[in-house]
Design a protein around this motif. Sequence first.
Motif, mmCIF file in Angstrom:
data_model
loop_
_atom_site.group_PDB
_atom_site.id
_atom_site.type_symbol
_atom_site.label_atom_id
_atom_site.label_comp_id
_atom_site.label_asym_id
_atom_site.label_seq_id
_atom_site.Cartn_x
_atom_site.Cartn_y
_atom_site.Cartn_z
ATOM 1 N N PHE A 26 0.840 -1.193 0.000
ATOM 2 C CA PHE A 26 0.000 0.000 0.000
ATOM 3 C C PHE A 26 0.886 1.258 0.000
ATOM 4 O O PHE A 26 0.690 2.172 -0.805
ATOM 5 N N LEU A 27 1.891 1.257 0.885
ATOM 6 C CA LEU A 27 2.757 2.434 0.996
ATOM 7 C C LEU A 27 3.609 2.619 -0.269
ATOM 8 O O LEU A 27 3.760 3.737 -0.761
ATOM 9 N N PHE A 28 4.141 1.530 -0.786
ATOM 10 C CA PHE A 28 4.977 1.606 -1.989
ATOM 11 C C PHE A 28 4.178 2.126 -3.198
ATOM 12 O O PHE A 28 4.720 2.789 -4.057
ATOM 13 N N THR A 29 2.901 1.786 -3.267
ATOM 14 C CA THR A 29 2.086 2.238 -4.396
ATOM 15 C C THR A 29 1.643 3.679 -4.194
ATOM 16 O O THR A 29 1.584 4.464 -5.144
ATOM 17 N N LEU A 30 1.357 3.999 -2.946
ATOM 18 C CA LEU A 30 0.798 5.319 -2.651
ATOM 19 C C LEU A 30 1.844 6.434 -2.779
ATOM 20 O O LEU A 30 1.545 7.499 -3.350
ATOM 21 N N VAL A 34 1.229 10.103 -4.522
ATOM 22 C CA VAL A 34 1.085 11.337 -3.754
ATOM 23 C C VAL A 34 2.206 12.307 -4.126
ATOM 24 O O VAL A 34 1.976 13.496 -4.321
ATOM 25 N N GLY A 35 3.405 11.780 -4.247
ATOM 26 C CA GLY A 35 4.551 12.633 -4.582
ATOM 27 C C GLY A 35 4.603 13.029 -6.048
ATOM 28 O O GLY A 35 5.461 13.808 -6.451
ATOM 29 N N ARG A 36 3.692 12.494 -6.855
ATOM 30 C CA ARG A 36 3.624 12.790 -8.308
ATOM 31 C C ARG A 36 4.986 12.588 -8.980
ATOM 32 O O ARG A 36 5.456 13.431 -9.741
ATOM 33 N N TRP A 37 5.617 11.466 -8.647
ATOM 34 C CA TRP A 37 6.906 11.179 -9.267
ATOM 35 C C TRP A 37 6.665 10.714 -10.700
ATOM 36 O O TRP A 37 5.789 9.898 -10.953
ATOM 37 N N ALA A 38 7.435 11.244 -11.610
ATOM 38 C CA ALA A 38 7.286 10.838 -13.013
ATOM 39 C C ALA A 38 8.496 10.023 -13.436
ATOM 40 O O ALA A 38 9.623 10.334 -13.039
ATOM 41 N N LEU A 39 8.266 8.990 -14.212
ATOM 42 C CA LEU A 39 9.370 8.139 -14.673
ATOM 43 C C LEU A 39 9.320 8.022 -16.194
ATOM 44 O O LEU A 39 8.229 7.982 -16.773
ATOM 45 N N MET A 257 1.656 5.319 -13.601
ATOM 46 C CA MET A 257 2.683 4.299 -13.868
ATOM 47 C C MET A 257 3.761 4.234 -12.792
ATOM 48 O O MET A 257 4.341 3.182 -12.532
ATOM 49 N N ALA A 258 4.028 5.406 -12.174
ATOM 50 C CA ALA A 258 5.057 5.404 -11.126
ATOM 51 C C ALA A 258 4.622 4.496 -9.984
ATOM 52 O O ALA A 258 5.427 3.737 -9.434
ATOM 53 N N GLY A 259 3.337 4.557 -9.650
ATOM 54 C CA GLY A 259 2.798 3.690 -8.589
ATOM 55 C C GLY A 259 2.977 2.230 -8.942
ATOM 56 O O GLY A 259 3.420 1.423 -8.129
ATOM 57 N N GLN A 260 2.660 1.899 -10.197
ATOM 58 C CA GLN A 260 2.789 0.506 -10.642
ATOM 59 C C GLN A 260 4.253 0.068 -10.605
ATOM 60 O O GLN A 260 4.591 -1.036 -10.208
ATOM 61 N N SER A 261 5.117 0.999 -11.022
ATOM 62 C CA SER A 261 6.558 0.714 -11.050
ATOM 63 C C SER A 261 7.071 0.349 -9.657
ATOM 64 O O SER A 261 7.786 -0.635 -9.482
ATOM 65 N N PHE A 262 6.679 1.170 -8.686
ATOM 66 C CA PHE A 262 7.169 0.935 -7.328
ATOM 67 C C PHE A 262 6.550 -0.339 -6.733
ATOM 68 O O PHE A 262 7.181 -1.013 -5.925
#
Lengths: 289, 313, 318
Positions: A26-30, A34-39, A257-262
């Motif tokens: 949950f935390l790794f996806t969230l 939340v941080g709007r990290w782009a990859l 996608m960043a969420g999925q990546s993490f």
Amino acid sequence: MQPLPTRNWEDILGKIDRRLVYIGLFLFTLAPLVGRWALPLNTTEPTKMLKKAFDGLPQDKVVLIASDWDAGTQAESRPQLTAVVRYLLRKKLKFILFSVTTPTSPQLGQTVVERAIEAEGMKDTWQYGTHWANMGYRIANAPWLRNFARSIQDAMKNDWKGVPLAKLDVTRGVDKFGPEGQVSMLVDVTGSSSIDNWYAYLSPSKVTIGLACTGVMAPEQYPFLDSGQLSGLLTGMKGAAEFEQLTEQKGFALAAMAGQSFAHLYIFIMLVLGNLSVILGTMKKRARG
Amino acid sequence: MILGLINPLTGTDDIWIVGDPWYRLIIFCLLAALLCTVVLGAIHMAGNQATRLLVMGCAFAAGLFYVLEFFIPPDAKSQEVSLWGVNLTQMSGIIGNANQVVAGFTFLLGVYNLVHIHGNNIRRLRKGWGYSLSFFIAFLAMTVSAFARDWQSFFDPKYDELKNTAGYQLWMPSWVNDVDPTHALMPHDIFSVLFEGFYRNMDATMFSILAFYIVSAAYRAFRIRSKEAAVLMITAVIMMMGQVPLGQAITAAIPKDGFWHGLRIEEISQFVLNTINGPVQRAIGFGLGLGALGMALRIWLSLERGTYFEETS
Amino acid sequence: MTQASTSTRKRGSDLATVEALCLAGLLVVAMALGWFFGAGYWRTAEYWSKFVAGRAIVYAFSAMILGQILFARRGGSAFIRRIPGLTAVDQTVGRATEMGRPITFSLGLGNVEIITLQALAIALHVIRMAIRFGTRVIVTCADPTVYAIADEAVREAFTAAGRPESHNLDDVRFLSDRQFAYASSAMGLILRERVASNYMFGRFFAESLILAEAGNQVGAIQVAGTPIITQIPFFVASCDYTIIGDEYYAATAYLTREPVLSGSLVGQDHCKMLILGLITLGVIMATVSAGLAQASPGLENDVSALVSSFEKLFTEAK
């Protein structure tokens, strides 16, 4: 008094409580959401093939979109349908929506299309009935499918609100698939196995078939991509994100996608931890002789 | 004449609308009812052996229709299959509809089963009876709100056309049936709250639970305890990392167009998908298709011994 | 190949061969009748590639399978290799009996179709064994028609075993025809009943892992099988035994050892050999065609026309 059982690293790493595993995911996806990290994202060949298939479509024919998903797979199917519809809007290609899997699909598809039209700023220029239509839900048993492959007018008869096809500009005269017909392409956005119907019944008409399916389903579709029965494939949310990147859309999939990546990274970490416990166990056994 | 009588009619058939004798449909229905009564009566009254033969005969007759409809090559132009003047393709549509009707009735059986089980749970205050109560509340709330919303459209054919015009009398208040066009995407009525607000999100939540289960199952199962397990895990890791930007970053240093581009993780994962997974899927597909064909033949010809048609020795 | 070699027996094989040849002869006669007495389009190559070839191939497969079934009925026998998941049936029922807990059997999301009927056939086998030990088996369905059939079949199984009074009406359950409503309901059932064994056979999609993880949480022995290939990895990761690919359709033959069912498996294997032959032929033709295109351009057109006609048999069939 009994001594407390001592837990070694092997046990700690090998038997992590499943609730802790869930919280970690949950935390790794969230966090990246939340941080709007782009990859940066690499675009795969099946996605490029789908775009190429759209690019080669004639303006005077329509695209049929089978919107065969429901709430369960909306995380993957909704961004896929949105990305596809937005690209069709940009290409000014008329399209017709229909569903054969669940009765709730037409409403979901309708909402996605209306929002995509709004996002593309075409609310006043792209009208229901003239440029696009929603045929609603049909029960796709074998006789209906055969009929559909032979005559769309006969199989559909009216749109989801009961308006006859002849009264809608976009559907008037649309009857056949393939090079001689009025439908240039069928795209199936699906969370189920509805694509098998189109391989069986529509492939012989030589109509271009595209697919946007959930990530789980994708491996099964590669033989069809290879044989040419499928002209392009979007794999889950990743496929939607690649398509958004390829067509320069700012959509939900790229952001997610960043969420999925993490989440993938997290699974990898868990695999390593699980296997570390096996390695530690083996080493201990060897040390004991 | 006889063919005309046994040829099924439906309410939408042109021949019926343009003045086909009204009694034809009634005779057809009576004949169908009579046939069903005779067959069902025979099955109940006959001895074990005769019943078995009757069931086998019915299964064969029902299957034979589809076998003929499939194996006889169709007319080149209409692509429809005919046999001795009977259009099998059109008839298969009617039979398909009949199947749907039967399926519709069995749905009532399903609902009866649910009500029976959950009713008993509440009556006997079995462990977890509260869940059974929530079933009844949810079932009634969805059913009543959906019927209440659509009630008018069932009886008024001009409902869809006139519902937004001034002066048109709506039978239900807006919290039951919201027809405001500005709320088209999300009507402000009770059914939409239940469907869009509850059902859809609960459905999506159940699907999302999968993600958590995948992690725990992978963590538990993917442990290198044998050579096969090692191959399985390495392939899984390649596929997983090859699909996402973070994984692709691992080999991002290798030039895309260079000689070694095949070693980029996304290239390896595509190779696994195309070259290894593709043929395997095909091979399994062949086996499954033939297995289904074999099973279909056995069921059709009542050869499925030991399971459906005969107690195993 | 799932099922390995046949040990041929002379007895009865001659008659079976004659019968199989009759089936093949019927096809040839039907085609000849179509050719000579059918409409004009029967004599066009396009009609044959579109409408006749595909049907002829399916007919040939059917004839091969039926031929082997007939052979087996006349005394032919077949060897079926061990399928671990199915040998575990005794173990799962025994464990449930020892623990005094029920077994759940999920028939998946399919409607009345071959996949579900096969699942029900396996369920009936498990139920018959459980009746002997007095163990409860709870069957869950997601399709009301399947529920009606399963209910009747289970009732008959109890009657045939001479214990109609032991049949509990609540043990065959229709849960919901919505995928995740079914999944959550089946999951709740597994957790509440703390089942000793959990079977999942039939058409499964995303709910497969939800059910399997629920079974795992209560420590149940789990056996799963589905022809939906995409769900196999989930079952492999979370179940004790998984039936993979066409083992699914071999299950009843393996469990019952009925010659008819084993014969059908051998017929399927022969069909696979035929497919393998056709693939090899296709590969050779395509390779030769490509080679000739480079070596002698004159011959290229003739060969590529032959190759494309061969391709059409499989790509244009309606």
